[in-house]
Scaffold this active site. Sequence first.
Site, short mmCIF file in Angstrom:
data_model
loop_
_atom_site.label_atom_id
_atom_site.label_comp_id
_atom_site.label_asym_id
_atom_site.label_seq_id
_atom_site.Cartn_x
_atom_site.Cartn_y
_atom_site.Cartn_z
N ARG A 189 22.40 -17.45 30.22
CA ARG A 189 22.83 -16.49 29.41
C ARG A 189 24.53 -16.06 30.02
O ARG A 189 25.05 -15.20 29.45
CB ARG A 189 22.02 -15.20 29.15
N ASP A 235 25.07 -16.55 17.53
CA ASP A 235 26.06 -16.29 17.13
C ASP A 235 27.18 -16.00 18.03
O ASP A 235 28.30 -16.47 18.15
CB ASP A 235 26.15 -15.06 16.20
N ASP A 236 26.80 -15.20 19.17
CA ASP A 236 27.69 -15.04 20.50
C ASP A 236 28.13 -16.33 21.15
O ASP A 236 29.23 -16.31 21.34
CB ASP A 236 26.85 -14.23 21.63
N LYS A 277 22.18 -22.49 16.91
CA LYS A 277 20.61 -22.26 17.32
C LYS A 277 20.20 -20.60 17.22
O LYS A 277 20.89 -20.03 17.79
CB LYS A 277 20.68 -22.64 18.64
N ASP A 309 15.80 -16.21 15.66
CA ASP A 309 16.08 -15.05 15.37
C ASP A 309 16.38 -15.13 13.46
O ASP A 309 16.33 -14.39 12.83
CB ASP A 309 17.02 -13.93 15.71
N ARG A 357 15.15 -8.59 17.73
CA ARG A 357 15.95 -7.44 17.99
C ARG A 357 16.81 -7.00 16.96
O ARG A 357 16.64 -5.91 16.51
CB ARG A 357 16.41 -7.62 19.33
N ARG A 417 8.96 -20.02 20.87
CA ARG A 417 10.41 -20.22 21.32
C ARG A 417 10.46 -21.83 21.80
O ARG A 417 11.54 -22.46 21.59
CB ARG A 417 11.11 -19.47 22.36
#
Lengths: 552, 552
Positions: B145, B175-176, B202, B205, B252, B428
Site C-alpha cells: 500500500r 482509483d488512488d 483494479k 469494490d 468502505r 479477494r
Amino acid sequence: MSSQISALQKHRAAYQPKLPKALRTGTIAVQLGASTAPPTDQDEIRKAFPNTYGQPEVKLVEGKGSLKSGALKVGVVLSGGQAPGGHNVIAGLYDALIAANPASVLYGFLKGPGGVIKGKYVELTAGIIDEYRNTGGFSMIMSGRDKIEKPEELAACKKNFETLGLDGLVIIGGDDSNTNAAVLAEYIKASGCTTSVVGVPKTIDGDMKNEQIEASFGFDTAARTYSELIGNIARDAQSAVKYWHFIRLMGRAASHVTLECALQVQPNICLISEEIQQKGISLDQIVDSIVDTIVKRAEAGKQYGILLVPEGLLEFIGDIKVMIEELSNILAADEASLKSLGDQTDRSKFITGKLSGHSASVYNSLPAAIQAVLLERDSHGNVPLSQVETERLLMDLVAAKIKVLQSQGKAEKVKFAPLSHFFGYEGRCAAPSNFDADYCYSLGYAAAQLVRAGLTGYTSNVENMTKSSDAWIAGGTPVTMMLNMEQRKGKPTPVIKKALVDLDGAPFKFFAANRAKWALEDAYVFPGAIQYFGPSEVCDAPTKTLALEKGA
Amino acid sequence: MSSQISALQKHRAAYQPKLPKALRTGTIAVQLGASTAPPTDQDEIRKAFPNTYGQPEVKLVEGKGSLKSGALKVGVVLSGGQAPGGHNVIAGLYDALIAANPASVLYGFLKGPGGVIKGKYVELTAGIIDEYRNTGGFSMIMSGRDKIEKPEELAACKKNFETLGLDGLVIIGGDDSNTNAAVLAEYIKASGCTTSVVGVPKTIDGDMKNEQIEASFGFDTAARTYSELIGNIARDAQSAVKYWHFIRLMGRAASHVTLECALQVQPNICLISEEIQQKGISLDQIVDSIVDTIVKRAEAGKQYGILLVPEGLLEFIGDIKVMIEELSNILAADEASLKSLGDQTDRSKFITGKLSGHSASVYNSLPAAIQAVLLERDSHGNVPLSQVETERLLMDLVAAKIKVLQSQGKAEKVKFAPLSHFFGYEGRCAAPSNFDADYCYSLGYAAAQLVRAGLTGYTSNVENMTKSSDAWIAGGTPVTMMLNMEQRKGKPTPVIKKALVDLDGAPFKFFAANRAKWALEDAYVFPGAIQYFGPSEVCDAPTKTLALEKGA
C-alpha cells in the site's frame, strides 16, 4: 421456493443423479447377510430392542425379489442441522416409490420430528419434488431439533402412522436421530404396527460413519465450501504478507470437517480436538505451540499464516473441562452471591476464590471478556462454552504470549496481526456437490427399497464410494448393530457411537506426517469453488478423508 | 507457489482467456479519438498535468500501425488490496509483449509500489507466468500500500526506470493507484524520460468506473463469491426458520458489492450507504426500519431473514459522522484527562459532557462495547470507526429496540435470534471467474499495446462487456480525463473521482423497485459457487450491476 432462480439453479435442476447399478434396474432384490450384533454392550442393547435386535445386514442387488409392488404411503422427515443433499434424499425416495408403483404417495412431515408427533405434513407431489432436485438446504419441508423419545410422543407417532396408513417413515438425520429411529422402529414393531422406520445418515460433521456407512451425507459439500474459502484466504495471506488468519470451523463433537479442510488446503496450523484430548495437551501448551510456529515463520520473513480450529476445541482440553465443571458447580450453588456482585473484577475474585488452584489459574489466564461469558449460564443452565469464539480466544492468548516474549527480548521478528473467521452456516445449505447429489439420491432410493422390503430399524447406506457409481453398492445397516451404551442425563442409554477422528486412521496420519512441513513452508493448495460441470476429477472426487480411509 | 495443486488449479491452468477480436490479430493498431478533458476542474488539472493533460482516447483496432516491434523491457506492479484476476493481467501483458517480440522482458516489482521505489523486482519468465495463469491472489509478486508521491520517491522511480532501461511500467491498482500512475507519468514525461506509465483498473469494490471503464476487475469474482455464501445462508435461514443473519460485506467507500449481492440473492433487507447519506437517514431510523421488517415477517410466521450491510455504513450516517468529528476533537484536546479516568462509565460521562446534545444522545444510544472502542484512537490518530463491527452493532441496537417494544406490549410475535457474518477476505483472492479471467487478460494485453504505442498516463480499458468477447473493444483512457479536485490532507488535490452507487442508476432503481417485495416474501435466489466449465449463461455472464447499467 422463490419463483425466480439463478442460472446455476436452472441447469442443476436438470442434473440426473447417478445411482448404484443395481438400483437402475426395474428388478431390485434384497440380499440378507448374517445376523448382526453391536461391538459392545450386546446384552443391554438386546434387552432394549427385543424386536429389532440382531437383524441381518442388507444389500440391494439386481434380481427378482419379493419387494412390495403395490402403491405405498411413505412419510419423510428432516431432523437436526441442515446438510447439503437432503432434498435429493427425498427426490430419490420419491422417484423410487413412483418407479415401483405410480400410485404411491409421499408425505413430508414439517419442521422436523415435531411434525411427525403433531401429524403436520404436506403431500410431496412431482411438482414440489422437481423444484428441489439438486438444491441445497432443507427448505422443502424444513427441519427441527425435537426428539421422539417420550412414551406419549412415540404413541402420537404411531397414531399418526395408522391414521395416514403409512407403510414407512424415513428419518433423515445424524447419530441421535438415527438412534431415535431405532427406538421408534422398536416401539412400532412391538406395538404390532407395520410401518417401517428407516434412517438416512446425515451430518456435515462427518461423525456418523462406521464399517457399513462410509460417510454421512453433506460432509463432502460442506467441507468443500469451507475449503474453497480457506484456500482463498490462504492466497490472500500469501499476497498481503501481513496477516495471520485464525479460522474456526463447525464441528463441536468431532474434528472431521477441520481435518478434511486441512487435507484439502494444507494450512500452517490445524488443531484436532481428539488429539488434544488424547494427549492431554493443555491450553497453555496449545498457545505455546502456535507461538512457536509464528516465531519460526517470522524468522523466515513470513508474517502471515493460516490456522484452523474446530469449534468444539475447548471441550476437549482437560484443564478447561475440569474448570468448567467446577464453575458449573459453583454457579449452581452460589449464583445469588455472584449476581449480587455488580463488577466483573469482584465476580472474578469471588470465583477464583472458590475454584481449585489449577482451575483458578486457568480461569485467570483467559481474557476478561471470556471470563465474563463463562459466568453466564445458558437456557439449559450450563456454562455457555459454545458462545466462546475459540479462534478469538486463541488470537488473544497468542498476542499476549508474544507480548511477554518480546518484553523479554525474544520473538523480536514477530509482527502479529491476526484476523478471525468462523465458517459454519456458509456450507450447511450449499447446493450439493455431484458426490453428495448422487450419494443422497441413492440413499433415498435405497431407503424406498428397504420400506418395500418391509424392513424396519435400518439405516440406508451406500458402499464402495471411492469407485465410480457403477461399483457403488446400496443397502441397509441394522441400527442396533451401531449402538453402544453411553451415559445420557445420568443413565446408561443405547446410542449410536459417534465416530471421532481416529489418531491411528489414515487421514490423521497423513496430516500428522506432513504438518511440520506445512507449518513452515507455504504448501497451500487452492481447491476453489465446487464445480458441477467440469472434468470428473474436479467434479466427482470423494473427500480426501474417504479416499485416505479407503486407501485410494 | 506450492508444488502441489488441486484438480481445479490443474484444469484452470489450461484455460485460454478470451481476447477482444482486434487483439487476437498480429496486426494491432492504435486509433486516436478527440482530445479529452475532465468533466470539472479543467484548469487546475491542466496546471497539474501540463505534459499529459488533454490526451486523446485510444481504441485498439486491427490494422497496420506504428506500434513498436522491437524487444521491450516493461515493469509491472500490483498496488493495494487483492482482486481476482491480477495474475491474468500480468499473463496478458507478458503474452502480448512476447507476441510482439520474443526477446521482450517483463519485470515484476515486489510487494507493491514500494518495490518500484526501492528497485526490488524479479524477472517474470514463462515458467513463472505459467504457474499463475487464471489463479487468484497477488502472490506472484505480492502487493503493498505504499504510494509513489513524494519528490524523492518519484525521482527514485525514474532512476530505477533508467537503470533498467524500462519502456513501460504497468501499475495495477484502484482509483488512488491510477491517480498515482498519472502523477508518475507526468513526472516522468516532464523529466524527459521515455518510460510509459499505464494503469489498470483494479478493485473488488467496483468504485473505479466511468463511461470508458465499465467495471474494475475483481468485482465480478468477489461479488459472486460473497453471493454464493449469502445464498447458502439464505437457504439455511429458510430451512432452520429461526435465525436472522446480519451480513457485513467489504466496501468502505462505496456500496457496489453490497448492491450487487442484493441483486443476485434478493435478501430481505439491504442497506446502501449512499442512499442513507443522500436522504439523511439517521441510525435510529435505520434501526426502526429494520425492526419494522422483522416485526412484519414475524407476524407472517417468519422468524428469520437476511440483512446485508456495507462495512462503510457508519461513515455515511450524518449524525454518526458529526459525533465522530466532535469525538476526534475532544480526544485530540483532552486525551490526557480522558486517560486518567480508568473506568468506562466515568469516561463515557466525561465524553458526553463535552459532546453536543445530539451527539451525546447518539453516543449514549450505542452499546457499551462500541462506546469504549470509539474512545480509542488508531495508529493515524483517528477514531477507529473501521474496528466497529457494524453488523453486530445493528444486531445489538435492533435487539434492544425489540425489547423496548415488547415491554410496551408490542412486537409480541417476534423471537429475534440474530447471527453475524463478515465477508471480505473470502473473495479477494478467489480464482477469477471466466469474466474476470478474460477481462484481466485483455486489460494486460491492451496495456502492452499502449506501451508499444509509447503512450503514457493512460488506463487500459475494455468496453462492450455485456456482449461476447468478439464484440469487446479494448483501448486506453487518459487518466487526466477521470480526475477531479478533492480535499486531501487539507489541500485541493487532483484524484480520480470514486464512482459511488448512483441512486438514479438502473442497478439501484431495480433494487429500490423490488425491495419491499423482497422484504416480506422469501424471494431468495441461490447463485451457488462460481462455475468455470458449464453452460455459458452460468459461467460467463457479467454482473447484474453491469447488465442493468448497460440495459442488457
